[in-house]
Structure formats: structure tokens, C-alpha cells
Design an enzyme around this catalytic site. Structure first.
Site, PDB file in Angstrom:
ATOM      1  CG  HIS A  69      -6.249  -8.299 -25.289  1.00 14.88           C
ATOM      2  ND1 HIS A  69      -7.121  -8.693 -24.318  1.00 14.88           N
ATOM      3  CD2 HIS A  69      -5.647  -9.437 -25.733  1.00 14.88           C
ATOM      4  CE1 HIS A  69      -7.061 -10.012 -24.179  1.00 14.88           C
ATOM      5  NE2 HIS A  69      -6.157 -10.488 -25.016  1.00 14.88           N
ATOM      6  CG  HIS A 127      -8.675 -13.740 -28.079  1.00 16.92           C
ATOM      7  ND1 HIS A 127      -8.963 -12.404 -27.872  1.00 16.92           N
ATOM      8  CD2 HIS A 127      -7.678 -14.041 -27.213  1.00 16.92           C
ATOM      9  CE1 HIS A 127      -8.198 -11.937 -26.909  1.00 16.92           C
ATOM     10  NE2 HIS A 127      -7.405 -12.910 -26.484  1.00 16.92           N
ATOM     11  CG  ASP A 141      -3.930 -13.246 -27.270  1.00 12.73           C
ATOM     12  OD1 ASP A 141      -4.261 -12.102 -26.905  1.00 12.73           O
ATOM     13  OD2 ASP A 141      -4.344 -14.283 -26.727  1.00 12.73           O
ATOM     14  CG  HIS A 186       0.641 -14.404 -24.129  1.00 11.65           C
ATOM     15  ND1 HIS A 186       0.124 -13.630 -25.134  1.00 11.65           N
ATOM     16  CD2 HIS A 186      -0.390 -14.653 -23.280  1.00 11.65           C
ATOM     17  CE1 HIS A 186      -1.161 -13.416 -24.890  1.00 11.65           C
ATOM     18  NE2 HIS A 186      -1.495 -14.025 -23.785  1.00 11.65           N
TER      19      HIS A 186
HETATM   20 ZN    ZN Z   1      -5.684 -12.488 -25.386  1.00  8.73          ZN
END
Ligand code: ZN
Length: 285
Positions: A75, A235, A239, A262
Site C-alpha cells: 500500500h 483495492h 495492490d 500479490h
Molecule cells: Zn492490499
């Protein structure tokens, strides 16, 4: 575009989402060509914010130099990328970047109030020349060259929340100029029925409704509801922007993904750097 750093140091205090530890970070101006790097002041270890320092991607992006780790960097890196800051030292006195309100807006607002400095050097960007893709059993992501009408970084995401939430997609055309209003306020999220599992994995020790959206029966438990109708997807874009900045450059091209996280984005960056034919690094103009 010129290189950009901060005017003055800025401090943030808070707890880590996964470890629950209290941490202070200080963002410091850094000279031309420093890039973005962490300085674990309690261990005297420098950890560059680069994809080849990623050691795990389970529910957050975690970096390390030798044995010394810095967790949940995505973030903060997203905020720095969104504000085009390319030289910054991040002093950190513990293992995990504070989660603050679960979005990147606390970073963005304080940095903008403090102000930015242009440096006497042109910023380099990475332009995608050839499509690259990474797939795994549940999802994929690809980076491809922009079409002639597109500029900057363009992101298309499709998600499937497996019945836990309405499936959604999102298209962000040219992130430049859109980041602060459209993306930075979107908070991290989790599903009520997964909380016990995450706790059993020694994760989300610092998690609460103050720093995350919790979805139960397809609705947020947070009493003020959502900040955007599609906050979860925004969001996910936040990311992606943070993880992509581990390439070390702002990216010009199209990111297209399904059920990204991720793990997928970091592996996509690894694919990208496998061949120099995939990209061109040049000055921003
Ligand atoms: Zn996040």
C-alpha cells in the site's frame, strides 16, 4: 517527467495488519538515482523495493535482505507510485509497514500536504513491448503494449469471489491523474468466514473494522459501509499498482488480470524481466 522526491521527512505510526506490531516509519527525501528503499533502522539493514527481494506473497507482499524482512509493503509503494515519487528512503523501526486505515490515502494525503520536489534528472519509465503472461491454477495476469489511443498504465481486472461477494470487474484507463480520487481511498478487505483460518495461520493479528472491510453474507460489516460501490475491485487495483512498482519503474502498458493477487503480479514481473525483448526503458516525455 522529472524525478520526484519529498520536500521533508514525514512520519507515520501504526500497527501492522498481520503481525499487530507497533511501527514507526519515516519517509525521507533521497538523492537522484536512489530509487525506493527501506532502511530497517533497528537492524541497520537496507532493503531495496525491488521484485528480486520478494520472499513471500501470502496475503501481503514481503521483502527481505538476507534474513531481515519488511512486510506488507504494497500500500505504501502504491501511494509512492501513484504520486510518481521515484526517490525515497523509508526508515522503518520494526518488521511491518503500518496498515493505517487499510488504504493508501493516509500516506497520499500527508505526502501531498508536505509537498514534493522535482529533481534535476529525467524519470525513466518501462514501456511494455511484447505481451507477457503468468497463469496459475486459479487466475492469471498479463502485461501488453498499449494500443495507439492509450497512454500511461491501463488496468483491467476481473474477479470471482466464489459466491462470497458479487463478481465484479473494473477498467481504469490511464492511471495517471486518476490515482488519488479513484484508487487511494479503497481499503483492504476480507471475508468473515476466512477470519478464523487467517488467525490460525498467524495472520491479521492487527486486523479490525478500523483498517479493513469485512464482508459477511455479501455485505460489509463496517457500519459506514463502503467508500466506493466497487471498493473491493479498486483495492485490487491499488495492490496491483503497489506490486508493479517493485519493477523499479513506472510502467507504460496494459495490465489485464483475472483473480489477481500479490503472487500473480510478482510472478508476472519475473516473467517480464526474463527477456529484454519484452520491454524498453527510456526517459519519460
Ligand atoms: Zn492490499
Amino acid at each position: 517527467m522529472k524525478s520526484i522526491t519529498l520536500n521533508n521527512p514525514i512520519k507515520f505510526d501504526g500497527i501492522g495488519l498481520h503481525t499487530g506490531v507497533k511501527t514507526q516509519i519515516t519517509l525521507k527525501p533521497a538523492p537522484i538515482n536512489s530509487g525506493i528503499f527501506f532502511n530497517r533502522v533497528d537492524k541497520s539493514v537496507i532493503i531495496p523495493a525491488k521484485w528480486d527481494r520478494v520472499i513471500s506473497t501470502k496475503f501481503s507482499t514481503n521483502l527481505a535482505s538476507n534474513e531481515t524482512e519488511v512486510k506488507t509493503v504494497e500500500h505504501l509503494l502504491s501511494a509512492l507510485s501513484g504520486l510518481h515519487i521515484n526517490n525515497c528512503e523509508i526508515l522503518i523501526d520494526n518488521v511491518e509497514v503500518p496498515i493505517l486505515d487499510g488504504s493508501s490515502s493516509v500516506f497520499v494525503d500527508k505526502i501531498m500536504k508536505n509537498g514534493l520536489t522535482e529533481q534535476d534528472s529525467e524519470q525513466k519509465i518501462l514501456e511494455i513491448i511484447k505481451p507477457v503472461k503468468f497463469s496459475c491454477d486459479y487466475g492469471f495476469a498479463e502485461l501488453s503494449p498499449n494500443s495507439s489511443e492509450d497512454e500511461g498504465l491501463n488496468i483491467n481486472l476481473e474477479s470471482s469471489f466464489d459466491g462470497k461477494y458479487e463478481d465484479q470487474d473494473i477498467e481504469i484507463r490511464n492511471l495517471n491523474g486518476n490515482y488519488i480520487d479513484s484508487i487511494s481511498k479503497a481499503r483492504t478487505f476480507g471475508f468473515f468466514q476466512e477470519i478464523e483460518y487467517l488467525k490460525s495461520q498467524n495472520l491479521i493479528k492487527g486486523g479490525s473494522l478500523d483498517n479493513a472491510i469485512v464482508i459477511k453474507d455479501k455485505k460489509p460489516l463496517n457500519k459506514d459501509g463502503l467508500r466506493y460501490e466497487n471498493e473491493l475491485m479498486r483495492h485490487k487495483v491499488l495492490d496491483v499498482v503497489g506490486d508493479l512498482y517493485l519493477s523499479g519503474f513506472p510502467i507504460i502498458g496494459k495490465y489485464n488480470g483475472f483473480k489477481t493477487g500479490h503472487f500473480i503480479t510478482i510472478n508476472l514481473i519475473k516473467e517480464l524481466f526474463k527477456s529484454k525483448d519484452n520491454y524498453k526503458i527510456h526517459k519519460f516525455n
